[in-house]
Design an enzyme around this catalytic site. Structure first.
Site, mmCIF file in Angstrom:
data_model
loop_
_atom_site.group_PDB
_atom_site.id
_atom_site.type_symbol
_atom_site.label_atom_id
_atom_site.label_comp_id
_atom_site.label_asym_id
_atom_site.label_seq_id
_atom_site.Cartn_x
_atom_site.Cartn_y
_atom_site.Cartn_z
ATOM 1 N N ASP A 131 0.840 -1.189 0.000
ATOM 2 C CA ASP A 131 0.000 0.000 0.000
ATOM 3 C C ASP A 131 0.882 1.248 0.000
ATOM 4 O O ASP A 131 1.992 1.236 0.548
ATOM 5 C CB ASP A 131 -0.892 0.028 1.239
ATOM 6 C CG ASP A 131 -2.092 -0.892 1.117
ATOM 7 O OD1 ASP A 131 -2.391 -1.344 -0.003
ATOM 8 O OD2 ASP A 131 -2.728 -1.160 2.151
ATOM 9 N N ARG A 183 -1.712 -1.275 -8.510
ATOM 10 C CA ARG A 183 -3.064 -0.801 -8.158
ATOM 11 C C ARG A 183 -3.066 0.725 -8.228
ATOM 12 O O ARG A 183 -2.281 1.391 -7.553
ATOM 13 C CB ARG A 183 -3.441 -1.247 -6.754
ATOM 14 C CG ARG A 183 -4.843 -0.786 -6.308
ATOM 15 C CD ARG A 183 -5.017 -0.884 -4.799
ATOM 16 N NE ARG A 183 -4.776 -2.228 -4.312
ATOM 17 C CZ ARG A 183 -4.360 -2.505 -3.081
ATOM 18 N NH1 ARG A 183 -4.093 -1.523 -2.226
ATOM 19 N NH2 ARG A 183 -4.175 -3.758 -2.706
#
Length: 309
Positions: free
Chosen positions: A135, A185
C-alpha cells in the site's frame, strides 16, 4: 470541505478516543472493517470468495513508533498467511501491507527494518501460493516504498505496488512500473497532501487518474483499477478493450462494505473483482479516511447518531 478535517482527525489521538468511545461507532465500523481479529476476517473471506469475488487482506495498523510493534505486525501477517494456506485460498486471496506498520517510519534504520520484516511476509506469501501488495501512504514514503518494492521483486516478482493519481509524480511512476509481471493498483489517494506535491481539485485528480490508467493499460504489466467511481470503471473497461486486454489481464478492486452490489455485478459479468478486506483492532485511521473520501460514508456515520434514523 469536511474531507481535510477528517483526514487531520485520522491522526489525532484525542479524536481517536472520542470516536472509539461513542456507542454508535462500532456498528458503523463493522460495515467497513471485517472484524477485530483473524477469525471473523477469514469468515468474511470465505463468504466473499464463495460469491465469486477475490480478496486482498489488510491487517490494520500504521505509523508504528517502536520495533516491537513492527515485529508484531509482521507476525500477524504470518498468521494470516498460514490461515490462507490452510484453507487453500492462495489463488483467491492476497495480502496488502502498509510499510509504516512494519517500521518504515522508525527514526533509526526504519527503511531497512521495514524491508527485513516485509521480506519475511513476502516469503510466506510465496509459500502460500499468493503474493503481497505494498500500500502507498503519504508522499514522504513513496521513494522508500518503491525502493522496497524493487528489492522484493528480485525474489518475489509478483509483489504489487499502489500508486495515487493525486500526486504529481505518479504518471512518471506508472511509466516506470508498467513492465512485464508488474502488478500496479491505481487509486486516487486518501491522505491530506500539500499543494506542492498533489492536485487539490477533484477534477484534476480524476484527469490524472485517467492519464495514469492509460499508461498502465498500454504497458506490459497487470493493472489493478482501485475505484468505486462508475466513470472510472467504464473508462477502465474501454481502455482494456482498446488495448486488447481480456478480463483476467487486469482487475477491479473495491473496498469491503462499499458498493457491494456493483462488486457482484462486475464479477457476474466476468470481470475479475477483488475486495480490499481490512481487519484488526487498530481500525481508527482507516475508518476516518473512508469517511473523508465520500460524503455518503460520512452521512451514513452521522445518521447512526440519530435514534431511529
Amino acid at each position: 470541505m469536511l474531507g481535510p478535517v477528517l483526514l487531520a482527525a485520522s491522526r489525532s489521538d484525542r479524536m481517536r478516543r472520542i470516536v472509539a468511545a461513542a456507542p454508535v461507532t462500532r456498528p458503523v465500523v463493522d460495515r467497513f472493517v471485517a472484524g477485530d481479529e483473524l477469525r471473523p476476517a477469514m469468515a468474511n473471506v470465505r463468504a466473499l470468495t464463495a460469491a465469486g469475488l477475490e480478496v486482498t487482506l489488510d491487517h490494520l495498523g500504521e505509523d508504528v513508533t517502536d520495533r516491537a510493534t513492527a515485529n508484531a505486525t509482521r507476525d500477524a501477517y504470518l498468521r494470516l498467511l498460514d490461515a490462507i494456506a490452510a484453507e487453500g485460498l492462495g489463488k483467491r486471496a492476497e495480502v496488502s501491507v502498509k510499510l509504516s506498520a512494519f517500521g518504515q517510519a522508525l527514526p533509526v534504520d526504519g527503511h531497512d527494518i521495514a524491508l527485513e520484516n516485509v521480506r519475511k511476509v513476502a516469503e510466506a506469501a510465496t509459500a502460500a501460493g499468493t503474493t503481497v501488495t505494498l500500500d502507498m501512504e503519504d508522499h514522504t514514503t513513496v521513494d522508500s516504498t518503491l525502493a522496497i518494492l524493487d528489492e522484493l521483486r528480485k525474489e518475489h516478482p509478483g509483489t504489487g505496488a499502489v500508486v495515487q493519481s493525486y500526486l504529481f509524480r505518479t504518471e512518471d511512476d506508472c511509466r516506470r512500473l508498467a513492465t512485464p509481471d508488474s502488478r500496479v493498483r491505481l487509486v486516487k489517494g486518501a491522505y491530506k497532501e500539500p499543494a506542492s506535491v498533489a492536485y487539490q481539485d477533484k477534477r484534476e485528480v480524476d484527469r490524472a487518474y485517467v492519464r495514469c490508467l492509460k499508461i498502465l493499460m498500454a504497458g506490459a504489466g497487470y493493472p489493478m483499477i482501485g475505484s468505486h467511481d462508475p466513470r472510472m470503471i467504464a473508462i477502465g473497461q474501454d481502455l482494456a478493450r482498446s488495448n486488447g486486454r481480456q478480463p483476467g489481464d487486469y482487475e477491479f478492486q473495491m473496498l469491503f462494505g462499499i458498493r457491494t452490489a456493483e462488486q457482484r455485478r462486475l464479477a457476474g459479468e466476468g470481470e475479475r473483482m477483488r475486495i480490499y478486506v481490512p481487519y484488526g483492532a487498530d481500525w481508527y485511521g482507516y475508518f476516518m479516511r473512508r469517511l473523508a473520501e465520500r460524503p455518503a460514508n460520512l452521512a451514513f456515520f452521522l445518521r447512526s447518531f440519530i435514534p431511529g434514523a
